[in-house]
Write a protein that holds these residues in place. Sequence first.
Motif, PDB file in Angstrom:
ATOM      1  N   MET A 143       0.250  41.023  -5.738  1.00 30.16           N
ATOM      2  CA  MET A 143      -0.984  41.593  -4.265  1.00 30.16           C
ATOM      3  C   MET A 143      -0.591  42.583  -4.860  1.00 30.16           C
ATOM      4  SD  MET A 143      -0.522  37.704  -3.734  1.00 30.16           S
ATOM      5  CE  MET A 143      -1.399  38.068  -1.645  1.00 30.16           C
ATOM      6  N   CYS A 144      -2.043  42.749  -3.738  1.00 31.42           N
ATOM      7  CA  CYS A 144      -1.854  44.338  -3.367  1.00 31.42           C
ATOM      8  C   CYS A 144      -1.866  44.794  -1.608  1.00 31.42           C
ATOM      9  CB  CYS A 144      -3.741  43.839  -2.780  1.00 31.42           C
ATOM     10  SG  CYS A 144      -4.992  44.345  -3.676  1.00 31.42           S
ATOM     11  N   PHE A 145      -1.701  45.851  -2.564  1.00 25.18           N
ATOM     12  CA  PHE A 145      -0.818  47.150  -0.611  1.00 25.18           C
ATOM     13  C   PHE A 145      -1.386  46.658  -0.183  1.00 25.18           C
ATOM     14  CE2 PHE A 145       0.909  50.388   0.632  1.00 25.18           C
ATOM     15  CZ  PHE A 145       1.952  50.306   1.019  1.00 25.18           C
ATOM     16  N   ASP A 146      -0.903  46.419   0.954  1.00 23.57           N
ATOM     17  CA  ASP A 146      -1.439  46.262   2.267  1.00 23.57           C
ATOM     18  C   ASP A 146      -0.993  46.821   3.759  1.00 23.57           C
ATOM     19  OD1 ASP A 146      -0.162  44.185   2.712  1.00 23.57           O
ATOM     20  OD2 ASP A 146      -2.081  43.283   3.380  1.00 23.57           O
ATOM     21  N   GLU A 147      -1.492  46.641   4.336  1.00 24.89           N
ATOM     22  CA  GLU A 147      -0.829  47.006   5.902  1.00 24.89           C
ATOM     23  C   GLU A 147      -1.455  45.704   7.046  1.00 24.89           C
ATOM     24  OE1 GLU A 147      -0.278  49.708   9.720  1.00 24.89           O
ATOM     25  OE2 GLU A 147      -2.453  49.260   9.465  1.00 24.89           O
ATOM     26  N   CYS A 148       0.008  45.189   7.542  1.00 23.05           N
ATOM     27  CA  CYS A 148       0.482  44.252   8.263  1.00 23.05           C
ATOM     28  C   CYS A 148       0.168  44.364   9.348  1.00 23.05           C
ATOM     29  CB  CYS A 148       0.923  42.571   8.039  1.00 23.05           C
ATOM     30  SG  CYS A 148       0.776  41.426   8.590  1.00 23.05           S
ATOM     31  N   ALA A 213      -5.329  35.954  -0.279  1.00 25.56           N
ATOM     32  CA  ALA A 213      -4.594  35.849   0.280  1.00 25.56           C
ATOM     33  C   ALA A 213      -5.368  35.907   1.806  1.00 25.56           C
ATOM     34  CB  ALA A 213      -3.767  36.496   0.530  1.00 25.56           C
ATOM     35  N   VAL A 214      -4.867  34.982   3.121  1.00 27.02           N
ATOM     36  CA  VAL A 214      -5.013  35.511   3.978  1.00 27.02           C
ATOM     37  C   VAL A 214      -3.786  35.526   5.181  1.00 27.02           C
ATOM     38  CG1 VAL A 214      -5.176  33.915   6.084  1.00 27.02           C
ATOM     39  CG2 VAL A 214      -6.392  33.013   4.605  1.00 27.02           C
ATOM     40  N   GLY A 215      -3.922  37.118   4.985  1.00 25.93           N
ATOM     41  CA  GLY A 215      -2.897  37.769   5.397  1.00 25.93           C
ATOM     42  C   GLY A 215      -2.778  38.506   6.949  1.00 25.93           C
ATOM     43  N   GLY A 216      -1.447  38.919   7.717  1.00 31.14           N
ATOM     44  CA  GLY A 216      -1.687  39.056   8.429  1.00 31.14           C
ATOM     45  C   GLY A 216      -1.376  37.897   9.870  1.00 31.14           C
ATOM     46  N   LEU A 217      -0.967  36.538   9.115  1.00 32.89           N
ATOM     47  CA  LEU A 217      -0.539  35.409  10.413  1.00 32.89           C
ATOM     48  C   LEU A 217       1.012  35.557  10.319  1.00 32.89           C
ATOM     49  CD1 LEU A 217      -3.501  33.083   9.728  1.00 32.89           C
ATOM     50  CD2 LEU A 217      -3.009  34.672  11.686  1.00 32.89           C
ATOM     51  N   ALA A 218       1.249  34.643  10.731  1.00 32.45           N
ATOM     52  CA  ALA A 218       2.822  33.759  11.230  1.00 32.45           C
ATOM     53  C   ALA A 218       3.323  35.509  11.141  1.00 32.45           C
ATOM     54  CB  ALA A 218       3.343  32.924  10.127  1.00 32.45           C
ATOM     55  N   VAL A 219       2.667  36.169  12.381  1.00 31.80           N
ATOM     56  CA  VAL A 219       3.082  37.671  12.802  1.00 31.80           C
ATOM     57  C   VAL A 219       3.769  37.627  14.286  1.00 31.80           C
ATOM     58  CG1 VAL A 219       2.974  38.927  10.621  1.00 31.80           C
ATOM     59  CG2 VAL A 219       1.419  38.416  12.786  1.00 31.80           C
TER      60      VAL A 219
END
Length: 375
Positions: A143-148, A213-219
């Motif tokens: 996975m890419c490195f990201d900020e969430c 990926a869909v990131g930043g959900l379930a937070v």
Amino acid sequence: MAQISFEKLGQDGKARTGVIHTTRGDIRTPAFMPVGTAATVKAMMPESVAATGADILLGNTYHLMLRPTAERIARLGGLHKFMNWDKPILTDSGGFQVMSLADLRKLTERGVTFKSHIDGSKHEITPERSMEIQALLGSDIVMCFDECPALPADRDRIATSMELSMRWAKRSKEAFGDRPGHALFGIQQGGLEQDLRGQSAEALREIGFDGYAVGGLAVGEGQEAMFGCLDYAPDQLPEDKPRYLMGVGKPDDIVGAVKRGIDMMDCVLPSRSGRTGQVFTRAGVLNIKNARHADDPRPLDENCACPACTKYSRAYLHHVFRSQEMISGMLLTWHNLRYFQDIMDGMRQAIAAGTFAAWEQDFHAGRAQGDIEPL
């Protein structure tokens, strides 16, 4: 050695079924990935995890880089050999754990510096370092490195964070380089803002990834808001690549996500719940520590083929949980993981047959009826 490829086998509404072909075996989609945080799915042997129907596991970059370290795992032959799992492994980038676990983290354009939650030692993860760690681990999907950012957050904060993640995605792709047989997934960000999600998807498409990926959900945003976002977010991503919803979730979250076009998910819930006595069944959730189970000779779920259901009674499972015996976490985790995989299998068959809506109705009706009557 071929790159990882995605073959779509069927579609019903937005729900898709297919296969992700990898050099270590096929991943049937929709796929649920059990989480092996520290190179183990807690309370499970690797062969038991495979027996539940799992085609792929998730490993945590953040935890493994701190202990035992990626360098040590590489010296010992890579993560697959280290943990005795010969099927595919996806590793996350470390971004989410840094946000949620690390002490005193500092975010810059270059990356994140933080103190370990284990011993307070200082570390830095950059897109380049994240790619290096995941290469040392030898995972099949990187996975890419990201900020969430945690939700709720204001629009400006979400936009700034998304734009930084997109710059990091580009650096991740450059650092990943050419690794035949390994795939790199980009991560869409943008909170609950449709236009920001669109911009993020556009930036990721331009860079080009093997999956998205869909990131930043379930937070912390709640199911209604999450589904609202999933009504459009997967559609913004390429049709011919796998779509992965990170960190989800409960059984009805999973079904709702697949209905909206998601192919892959992961969550600690089945294993964490198993260790705390929470059991997922076709008739909803039950708590094994409740006294009503103490004299009950019946199985947890008569339709489940796992060892907890075929070989042990509720009374026994209640007893070992109350006695804090290790076998309790083992059996309940096995059951929960098998139940989650049975959901995935049911959806794959229903999508292929074009009966997903009827399957979904039966799924919700079963869970709504609640547990069997006490004796």
